[in-house]
Design an enzyme around this catalytic site. Structure first.
Site, PDB file in Angstrom:
ATOM      1  N   TYR A 142      34.467 -17.035 -20.992  1.00  0.00           N
ATOM      2  CA  TYR A 142      34.106 -15.927 -19.913  1.00  0.00           C
ATOM      3  C   TYR A 142      35.324 -15.039 -20.208  1.00  0.00           C
ATOM      4  CZ  TYR A 142      33.903 -13.408 -15.617  1.00  0.00           C
ATOM      5  OH  TYR A 142      33.920 -12.485 -14.586  1.00  0.00           O
ATOM      6  N   GLU A 196      31.585  -7.328 -17.571  1.00  0.00           N
ATOM      7  CA  GLU A 196      31.888  -8.820 -17.920  1.00  0.00           C
ATOM      8  C   GLU A 196      31.119  -9.345 -19.056  1.00  0.00           C
ATOM      9  OE1 GLU A 196      31.278 -11.511 -13.957  1.00  0.00           O
ATOM     10  OE2 GLU A 196      29.313 -11.688 -15.364  1.00  0.00           O
TER      11      GLU A 196
END
Lengths: 292, 394
Positions: free
Chosen positions: B100, B197
C-alpha cells in the site's frame, strides 16, 4: 488584559480596499481597533478609510509599525498573503478567507511556523478582546463585553451566540477566538488554551468544538495533564452522520476519527463539564464563577 | 472531485508511475476488441467507490469473448447505487507481492503524510485499526517534498513489520521506492489532491513496481485550477454522481450547502456550527432532522427563499425549523424574507422560527403578525417544532 490582541496592537488589513475588507475594517475601527494601514498590491500610495494603503506588507510595516494583520483577500491569493505577512515579521496573522485550497494552506502553515509567527484561521471569524477595545475579523461589535471568560471556538455564528448569551447573563470575555472551520488551521484549541492559562484576566475558558479531526481530543489531553482554570466544553454535530461534510470543510467524520462522541468522552475524561446547549454553557459558567 | 480509476491512472502515467497496459471500454464491443489487443485481462467497473470487487464489478476474462460477456454484465450493474459508465480492461499482472502506498492529508500534523505498508490490497483503514504498526508514515516538508533519505527510512520502517519473503532485494527496493514516492507526492501537489493512493502497489515476480489500482481525490476548493479534469470527467460525471444522494446533487447544482439526513424536520440556519447545533437540539427533543442547510452570513430575503425551496424538495419534510443568529444580519430583514418566502412558496407545514441578535424584537413582531411561530430560545423552538410535527402526524 487579554490574549493575542490588546489595545496596543497595530493592525493592518490585507485586502482592505475590497468590499468585504472595507466593510469589516470600518467595523473594526468603530470598535476601537488601531487600524494603521491597508495593503492592496498596485494601490500603494492611496488612502482608504483615512488610512494609508501600501503595495506590500513589508512597506506597510516599515511605515506604520504594524504588528498584526487581518487577511480579507480572495481564496486564490490568501495563502500567499498569509506568507507575505509572516515574512514581514508580523507576530499575528488572522485569516478570515474561506475556501482556500487545502494544499496551499499546508504550505502557508509550515511557512508561518518557520517564521515564528502565529496564525488564526483560515475560514474563521477572527478574534476580539472586548476590554481592550480591539478586534480583528468579523465578530459583530455588539456581541463583545469585557469580562473574565476566554472563548475559543471553531465556528463563527456559534461563537457570536455564545458571547451574546454570556454577555446577557453578565459574563463578558477577556478574548474570544474563532480558530476556524478548515481542516488545516493555524492555532489549535491547545495553543489557545495555553495562552488563556497564562492570562491573568481569564478566569474560565469556554471551548466550543465540533466534529472532524482530533484537535478537541488533543486539547482534552492538555487539560487532563493539569489545567489551571475551569473549562466548560461544548461539541456540535452530535447527530452528524459519518462521511458527510457539515458545512465547514473540516467538519467531517472520516473513518474512526472526528465523531462528537469521541470528543465529548475525551473532554469528560479530562474533567471538563460538557454542555448540551448554549443555555447550559451559561449555567455552567455561572456556577463555576460564583463558586470562585 | 474523485477521479475514476482510469483517470487516476492516466495521471499516474503522466507523472512516470507505471500502470498495467489497459483500455477503457464503454460497450461490450469495445471491450472485446480491447481484449484482442491485451490478451488475458481483468475487467473492472469504473465507479468512484470502494468495494466493487465484492459487488461483482471485477472479473477476469481469458478470451475476447469472455471479456465481452464480462463487460456486458458489468456495464449493466449498479454498484451501491452508482451506475457504471465504463469498464477498464487491463493485462493480468504476475503478482509477487502487494503493498500500500498513499499520500493523504494529515489534519493533526497540518501536512500531507506518506503512508507505506506491506499489508497491501486491504482497506488501509482496516489495517490502521487492527495493526497500526504495519503502516510506516512520513510527513515531508511541503516545500521540499519527500527527500531520498526520508523515503529510504520510510521503506525500512515498513519492512520492519513486513511478513514473509521479499520479492525484491533490499537495495533494489530502496532505489525503486525513492522516485515512486517522489512522483506520487508531486502528483498530489500538482493536482491539489487530498488523497493519491496506490492500493495495491504490485511488485511483480519479475521485480517491477506497478500501480494495481488508483484513487485520486482533488480538493473541492482547488477545482477551479483543474477545469481540464472537470471537463475530462464530462460524460462520466453524471454516472459518477448517480449513487450520490439526489437531493444533495440538486443542492450542489443550486450552490447550496445542504446535507440530506433522512428525517422529517427541515432545518435552516446561518453558520455551520449553529446549524449542526440546531440538528442536535431537534434530536435532543426526540425529533429527526431531515437536512443540514447553512445559508451563511448576511442572509438576504432571496437566499432564505431558495433555502426553504430546497428543504421542501424533500417529500419527507413535515415541518421546518429556521434558526438565525443576527449579527450583521438584521432580524427584521430575515423576518421579511421568511414571510415573503412562505407566501410565495405557499408553505402550509409548521414553520418555527427562532431568531436572536440584531433587531430581534422587530423581527419577532413581524413574524407573529404574519402567523409564523417565533421563539426566543433554540431548545424551546426545537421542542415546539417537534411537537407540531408529531401533532400533525396524528
Amino acid at each position: 488584559m487579554s490574549i493575542l490582541l490588546n489595545s496596543e496592537s497595530r493592525v493592518l488589513v490585507q485586502g482592505m480596499t475590497g468590499s468585504e475588507g472595507t466593510f469589516h475594517t470600518q467595523q473594526m475601527i468603530e470598535f476601537g481597533t488601531k487600524v494603521v494601514a491597508g495593503v492592496s498590491p498596485g494601490k500603494g500610495g492611496s488612502q482608504h478609510l483615512e488610512r494609508p494603503v501600501f503595495d506590500s506588507v513589508a512597506e506597510a510595516v516599515i511605515a506604520t509599525g504594524a504588528t498584526v494583520s487581518g487577511v480579507f483577500v480572495p481564496p486564490a491569493f490568501a495563502a500567499d498573503a498569509i506568507m507575505e505577512a509572516a515574512a514581514a515579521g508580523l507576530e499575528l496573522v488572522v485569516c478570515i478567507t474561506e475556501l482556500i485550497p487545502v494544499n496551499d494552506m499546508v504550505r502557508a502553515r509550515a511557512y508561518v511556523s518557520s517564521r515564528g509567527a502565529r496564525l488564526v484561521g483560515p475560514n474563521c471569524p477572527g478574534l476580539m478582546s472586548p476590554g481592550e477595545r480591539s478586534k480583528v475579523g468579523i465578530i459583530p461589535n455588539q456581541n463583545g463585553r469585557p469580562g473574565p471568560v476566554g472563548v475559543v471556538s471553531r465556528s463563527g455564528t456559534l461563537t457570536y451566540e455564545i458571547m451574546q448569551s454570556l454577555g446577557a447573563a453578565g459574563y463578558g470575555q477577556s478574548t474570544a477566538v474563532g480558530i476556524g472551520g478548515d481542516p488545516v488551521l493555524g492555532l489549535s484549541f491547545s495553543d489557545v488554551l495555553e495562552l488563556f492559562a497564562a492570562d491573568p484576566t481569564t478566569e474560565l475558558v469556554v471551548m466550543a468544538g465540533e466534529i472532524g479531526g482530533s484537535d478537541e481530543e488533543r486539547a482534552a489531553e492538555l487539560i487532563g495533564r493539569g489545567y489551571p482554570k475551569p473549562v466548560v466544553g461544548f461539541i456540535s454535530g452530535r447527530t452528524a452522520p459519518p462521511g458527510k461534510r457539515m458545512g465547514h470543510a473540516g467538519a467531517i467524520i472520516s473513518g474512526n476519527t472526528g465523531s462528537a462522541a469521541s470528543k465529548v468522552a475525551a473532554l469528560e475524561r479530562a474533567g471538563v463539564e460538557v454542555a448540551d446547549t448554549i443555555e447550559q454553557i451559561v449555567e455552567r459558567v455561572s456556577a463555576r464563577l460564583r463558586r470562585g | 472531485m474523485k477521479l475514476l480509476e482510469h483517470q487516476a491512472k492516466a495521471q499516474f502515467r503522466s507523472e512516470g508511475i507505471e500502470c498495467p497496459m489497459g483500455r477503457v471500454a464503454r460497450t461490450p464491443g469495445e471491450a472485446e476488441s480491447a481484449a484482442r489487443e491485451l490478451g488475458e485481462v481483468v475487467v473492472k467497473a469504473q465507479v468512484p467507490i470502494g468495494g466493487r470487487g465484492k459487488a461483482g464489478g471485477v472479473k477476469v476474462a481469458r478470451s475476447p469473448e469472455e471479456a465481452r460477456a464480462a463487460a456486458s454484465q458489468i456495464l449493466q450493474m449498479e454498484i451501491r447505487g452508482y451506475r457504471v459508465p465504463a469498464v477498464l480492461l487491463e493485462e493480468l499482472l504476475d503478482i509477487g507481492q502487494e503493498l500500500y502506498l498513499g499520500v493523504t492529508l494529515d489534519r493533526d500534523r497540518r501536512r500531507l503524510a506518506v503512508l507505506l505498508s506491506f499489508a497491501g490490497g486491504m482497506e488501509i483503514e482496516d489495517v490502521a485499526e487492527r495493526t497500526p504498526e504495519k503502516i510506516a508514515k512520513l510527513w515531508p516538508d511541503p516545500f521540499s517534498g519527500p527527500l531520498p533519505f526520508e523515503i529510504r527510512q520510510l521503506t525500512l520502517n515498513a519492512l520492519a513489520s513486513a511478513q514473509g519473503e521479499q520479492v525484491l532485494e533490499r537495495p533494489r527496493l530502496l532505489s525503486l521506492m525513492v522516485p515512486l514516492v517522489q512522483r506520487l507526492y508531486q502528483l498530489c501537489q500538482r493536482l491539489d489532491a487530498t488523497l493519491c493512493e496506490i492500493n495495491p502497489l504490485v511488485i511483480t515476480r519479475s521485480g517491477q513496481l506497478i500501480a494495481g489500482d488508483g484513487k485520486v481525490e482533488v480538493d473541492q476548493n482547488a477545482e477551479y485550477r483543474h477545469q481540464d479534469l472537470v471537463r475530462e470527467l464530462g460524460g462520466d460525471a453524471e454516472a459518477a454522481s448517480s449513487g450520490d444522494d439526489q437531493l444533495e446533487v440538486e443542492a450542489r447544482r443550486r450552490g447550496l450547502t445542504y446535507v440530506h439526513l433522512g428525517g422529517d424536520i427541515g432545518v435552516v440556519g446561518n453558520g455551520a456550527g449553529l446549524v449542526m447545533n440546531t440538528l442536535d437540539l431537534v434530536k435532543q427533543q426526540g425529533g429527526s432532522p431531515a437536512n443540514f442547510l447553512d445559508i451563511g452570513g448576511g442572509a438576504k430575503a432571496e437566499v432564505v427563499r431558495q433555502a426553504l425551496e430546497m428543504v421542501l424538495l424533500d417529500p419527507e419534510v413535515k415541518g421546518i425549523f429556521v434558526n438565525i443568529f443576527g449579527g450583521i444580519t438584521r432580524g427584521d430583514e430575515v423576518a421579511k424574507g421568511l414571510i415573503q418566502a412562505r407566501d410565495e412558496l405557499q408553505i402550509q407545514l409548521p414553520l418555527v422560527v427562532r431568531m436572536t441578535g440584531t433587531r430581534e424584537e422587530e423581527g419577532r413582531r413581524l413574524l407573529e403578525a404574519a402567523g409564523i411561530t417565533p421563539a426566543v430560545s433554540a431548545p424551546e423552538a426545537a421542542r415546539r417544532v417537534v411537537e407540531m410535527v408529531a401533532g400533525a402526524g396524528r
